[in-house]
Design an enzyme around this catalytic site. Structure first.
Site, PDB file in Angstrom:
ATOM      1  CE  LYS A  14      -3.929  -1.843   2.560  1.00 60.75           C
ATOM      2  NZ  LYS A  14      -3.881  -2.643   3.817  1.00 60.75           N
ATOM      3  NE  ARG A  90       1.968  -1.401  10.138  1.00 61.92           N
ATOM      4  CZ  ARG A  90       1.457  -2.373  10.069  1.00 61.92           C
ATOM      5  NH1 ARG A  90       1.058  -2.984   8.865  1.00 61.92           N
ATOM      6  NH2 ARG A  90       1.023  -3.006  10.853  1.00 61.92           N
ATOM      7  CG  HIS A 180      -2.609  -1.776  16.245  1.00 61.21           C
ATOM      8  ND1 HIS A 180      -3.584  -2.646  17.152  1.00 61.21           N
ATOM      9  CD2 HIS A 180      -2.827  -2.055  15.098  1.00 61.21           C
ATOM     10  CE1 HIS A 180      -3.773  -3.511  16.214  1.00 61.21           C
ATOM     11  NE2 HIS A 180      -3.634  -3.203  14.847  1.00 61.21           N
ATOM     12  CG  ASN A 211     -10.016  -7.168   9.876  1.00 63.74           C
ATOM     13  OD1 ASN A 211     -10.849  -7.659  10.404  1.00 63.74           O
ATOM     14  ND2 ASN A 211      -9.880  -6.808   8.622  1.00 63.74           N
ATOM     15  CG  ASP A 283     -16.774  -6.910   8.316  1.00 66.36           C
ATOM     16  OD1 ASP A 283     -17.452  -6.171   8.931  1.00 66.36           O
ATOM     17  OD2 ASP A 283     -15.888  -6.177   7.464  1.00 66.36           O
ATOM     18  NE  ARG A 285     -18.274  -3.107   7.768  1.00 68.75           N
ATOM     19  CZ  ARG A 285     -17.234  -2.735   6.810  1.00 68.75           C
ATOM     20  NH1 ARG A 285     -17.579  -1.613   6.369  1.00 68.75           N
ATOM     21  NH2 ARG A 285     -16.401  -3.537   6.444  1.00 68.75           N
ATOM     22  N   GLY A 331     -11.343   0.893  12.578  1.00 69.25           N
ATOM     23  CA  GLY A 331     -12.527   0.444  11.988  1.00 69.25           C
ATOM     24  C   GLY A 331     -13.841   0.374  12.924  1.00 69.25           C
ATOM     25  N   GLY A 333     -13.809   0.997  16.299  1.00 71.16           N
ATOM     26  CA  GLY A 333     -13.798   2.087  17.155  1.00 71.16           C
ATOM     27  C   GLY A 333     -14.230   3.309  16.698  1.00 71.16           C
ATOM     28  CD  GLU A 334     -11.321   5.641  12.590  1.00 73.91           C
ATOM     29  OE1 GLU A 334     -11.832   5.807  11.600  1.00 73.91           O
ATOM     30  OE2 GLU A 334     -10.255   5.299  13.012  1.00 73.91           O
ATOM     31  CG  ASN A 335     -16.845   3.305  11.293  1.00 79.73           C
ATOM     32  OD1 ASN A 335     -17.513   4.433  10.776  1.00 79.73           O
ATOM     33  ND2 ASN A 335     -15.797   2.722  10.941  1.00 79.73           N
TER      34      ASN A 335
HETATM   35  P1  ADP Z   1      -7.605  -3.288   9.880  1.00 77.05           P
HETATM   36  O1  ADP Z   1      -7.201  -3.769  11.325  1.00 77.05           O
HETATM   37  O2  ADP Z   1      -7.536  -4.343   8.753  1.00 77.05           O
HETATM   38  O3  ADP Z   1      -7.025  -1.929   9.445  1.00 77.05           O
HETATM   39  P2  ADP Z   1      -9.947  -1.958  10.121  1.00 77.05           P
HETATM   40  O4  ADP Z   1      -9.470  -0.759  11.052  1.00 77.05           O
HETATM   41  O5  ADP Z   1     -10.503  -1.221   9.034  1.00 77.05           O
HETATM   42  O6  ADP Z   1      -9.212  -3.062   9.978  1.00 77.05           O
HETATM   43  O7  ADP Z   1     -11.527  -2.439  10.761  1.00 77.05           O
HETATM   44  C1  ADP Z   1     -12.146  -3.518  10.276  1.00 77.05           C
HETATM   45  C2  ADP Z   1     -13.321  -3.623  11.172  1.00 77.05           C
HETATM   46  O8  ADP Z   1     -14.028  -2.350  11.326  1.00 77.05           O
HETATM   47  C3  ADP Z   1     -14.289  -4.683  10.570  1.00 77.05           C
HETATM   48  O9  ADP Z   1     -14.829  -5.736  11.706  1.00 77.05           O
HETATM   49  C4  ADP Z   1     -15.485  -3.943  10.089  1.00 77.05           C
HETATM   50  O10 ADP Z   1     -16.927  -4.411  10.449  1.00 77.05           O
HETATM   51  C5  ADP Z   1     -15.260  -2.651  11.140  1.00 77.05           C
HETATM   52  N1  ADP Z   1     -15.786  -1.271  10.303  1.00 77.05           N
HETATM   53  C6  ADP Z   1     -15.049  -0.753   9.289  1.00 77.05           C
HETATM   54  N2  ADP Z   1     -15.564   0.199   8.649  1.00 77.05           N
HETATM   55  C7  ADP Z   1     -16.951   0.272   9.151  1.00 77.05           C
HETATM   56  C8  ADP Z   1     -18.098   1.093   9.344  1.00 77.05           C
HETATM   57  N3  ADP Z   1     -18.088   2.038   8.031  1.00 77.05           N
HETATM   58  N4  ADP Z   1     -18.920   0.732   9.912  1.00 77.05           N
HETATM   59  C9  ADP Z   1     -18.997  -0.230  10.654  1.00 77.05           C
HETATM   60  N5  ADP Z   1     -17.962  -1.045  10.828  1.00 77.05           N
HETATM   61  C10 ADP Z   1     -16.759  -0.907  10.225  1.00 77.05           C
END
Ligand code: ADP
Length: 400
Positions: A14, A90, A180, A211, A283, A285, A331, A333-335
């Site tokens: 990436k 990284r 992290h 994740n 996931d 979601r 992901g 924590g923010e959503n």
């Molecule tokens: P990684 O550790 O691979 O960087 P992320 O930080 O993207 O992963 O987190 C992935 C997780 O966040 C998944 O379980 C997903 O369900 C959740 N997630 C990501 N985007 C959203 C969103 N817009 N709404 C709800 N949950 C989300």
């Protein structure tokens, strides 16, 4: 000054090109399936994009795709490659060697290589990325390495030792490292900024829930404990990883099922966590939707996650001797506001009070405070930005 930020994995790479004048991202993309069949994606700040299959047999060929895209007539964002002032990589595992970011030289590459036994997939891929970058951009473009573990290097020995015979610490450097770190560093610094206070005066607990997930206790800007360990398997349960468990569970299942260490490793890292408990998905979601639709195992997975977040926060409040702020990022924590709601409501006993409506709206990149004015602890949602930290460290080292 423009900095190229690279996150090299074994079969993917990436990248982001960041303009340090305003810290904006000019372009970003991903080289996927390197060494397999190859797929390349690239988008620019103003919505131009390209995506195509292309064979990339190694990381050097992936860098050539990146280079070509950055200066391309249609999807390029710079005129000449020389506009890239430096490159920041990284690196997952810095071991006990790297306590901060470093300019790359042969010794640094050798040291990262020496840590491959501690992070076989990650560090080997990073070294490939660094060497490929040298091939394509040449020695005149400085490279910097930024370590996921570095921010955690302030942990005291009492927190990072495992109670296995001491000789394994001496012989193999078996200890907690934490991961992290770049994310925990970014959100804790941002939290202090949002509070208008010096981080030296704050006790902060940062929850990076994605994740992969980890929770960190930070006292006066220094990490005192973190949930991930020797590898990113420890701590709270994750998409496909177990999080912490009684080590006897490992030997017990291995014996019963006749599994080898490497098969156990796959089971613990790839088949457990949300996926293993829900049987539906890794996931959040998908699992949350199934739980809402009445699936019992999905509900159990969600309840376990929330319980474990609460348990870590509680234990870190004890470690810190109190807490001024709690931050949610990544992901989940923010959503996934419902997890924040459940956890924060249960922290009422230490004076946490969140505004449920504000919390519900703090999704999809929104940054802000979700606690009320009455709350004794400030609670924030802060979208993480590891790339910016890598770019800033790179610029600082190169300019120095
Ligand atoms: P990684 O550790 O691979 O960087 P992320 O930080 O993207 O992963 O987190 C992935 C997780 O966040 C998944 O379980 C997903 O369900 C959740 N997630 C990501 N985007 C959203 C969103 N817009 N709404 C709800 N949950 C989300």
């Amino acid at each position: 000054m423009k900095i190229l930020v690279i996150n090299a994995g074994s079969s993917s790479m990436k990248y982001q090109l960041i303009d340090m004048d305003d810290e904006s991202t000019l372009a970003k993309g991903n080289c996927e399936r390197i060494g397999i069949d190859g797929h390349f994606k690239h988008t620019t700040y103003d919505g131009r994009s390209t995506e195509y299959d292309v064979e990339m047999t190694n990381h050097t060929e992936a860098f050539i795709q990146i280079k070509n895209a950055l200066i391309d007539e249609k999807v390029g964002v710079i005129k000449e490659l020389s506009e890239v002032s430096a490159i920041g990589h990284r690196v997952v595992q810095g071991g006990s060697i790297f306590k901060e970011s470093k300019i790359v030289d042969e010794k640094v590459i050798e040291d990262i290589e020496s840590l491959i036994p501690l992070a076989p997939l990650h560090n080997a891929a990073h070294v490939q990325g660094i060497r490929a970058c040298l091939d394509v951009f040449g020695k005149d473009v400085p490279e910097v390495v930024v370590f996921d573990t570095a921010f955690h290097s302030t942990m005291p020995q009492t927190a990072y030792m495992y109670a296995v015979p001491y000789e394994y610490y001496d012989k193999y450097a078996v200890r907690r490292y934490g991961f992290h770190g770049t994310s925990h560093r970014y959100v804790s610094a941002r939290c202090a900024e949002l509070l208008g206070k010096d981080i030296k005066d704050l006790k902060i607990i940062t929850c990076h829930l994605g994740n992969g997930s980890s929770i960190t206790a930070i006292d006066g800007g220094k990490v005192v404990d973190t949930s991930m360990g020797l590898t990113p398997l420890d701590g709270i349960m994750m998409g496909t990883r177990t999080g912490c468990l009684d080590p006897s569970v490992v030997t017990f299942i291995a014996e019963k099922e006749g599994l080898s260490p490497s098969e156990m490793d796959t089971l613990l890292n790839k088949k457990s966590g949300f996926l293993g408990i829900s049987g539906i998905s890794s996931d959040d979601r998908d699992v949350s939707a199934a739980a809402e639709a009445g699936n019992e195992r999905a509900k159990l997975a969600i309840d376990m996650l929330e319980y474990q977040i609460l348990k870590y926060i509680g234990s870190y409040v004890a470690v810190l001797g109190g807490v001024d702020a709690i931050v949610f990022t990544a992901g989940i924590g923010e959503n996934q506001y419902s997890h924040r709601e459940t956890v924060c409501h249960k922290l009422g006993y230490i004076g946490v009070e969140i505004d449920d409506e504000v919390n519900k709206k703090a999704i999809r990149g929104v940054e802000g405070k979700i606690s009320t004015e009455n709350s004794k602890v400030d609670v924030f949602v802060i979208p993480t930005n590891e790339e910016i930290v890598i770019a800033r460290d790179t610029a600082a080292l190169v300019n120095a």
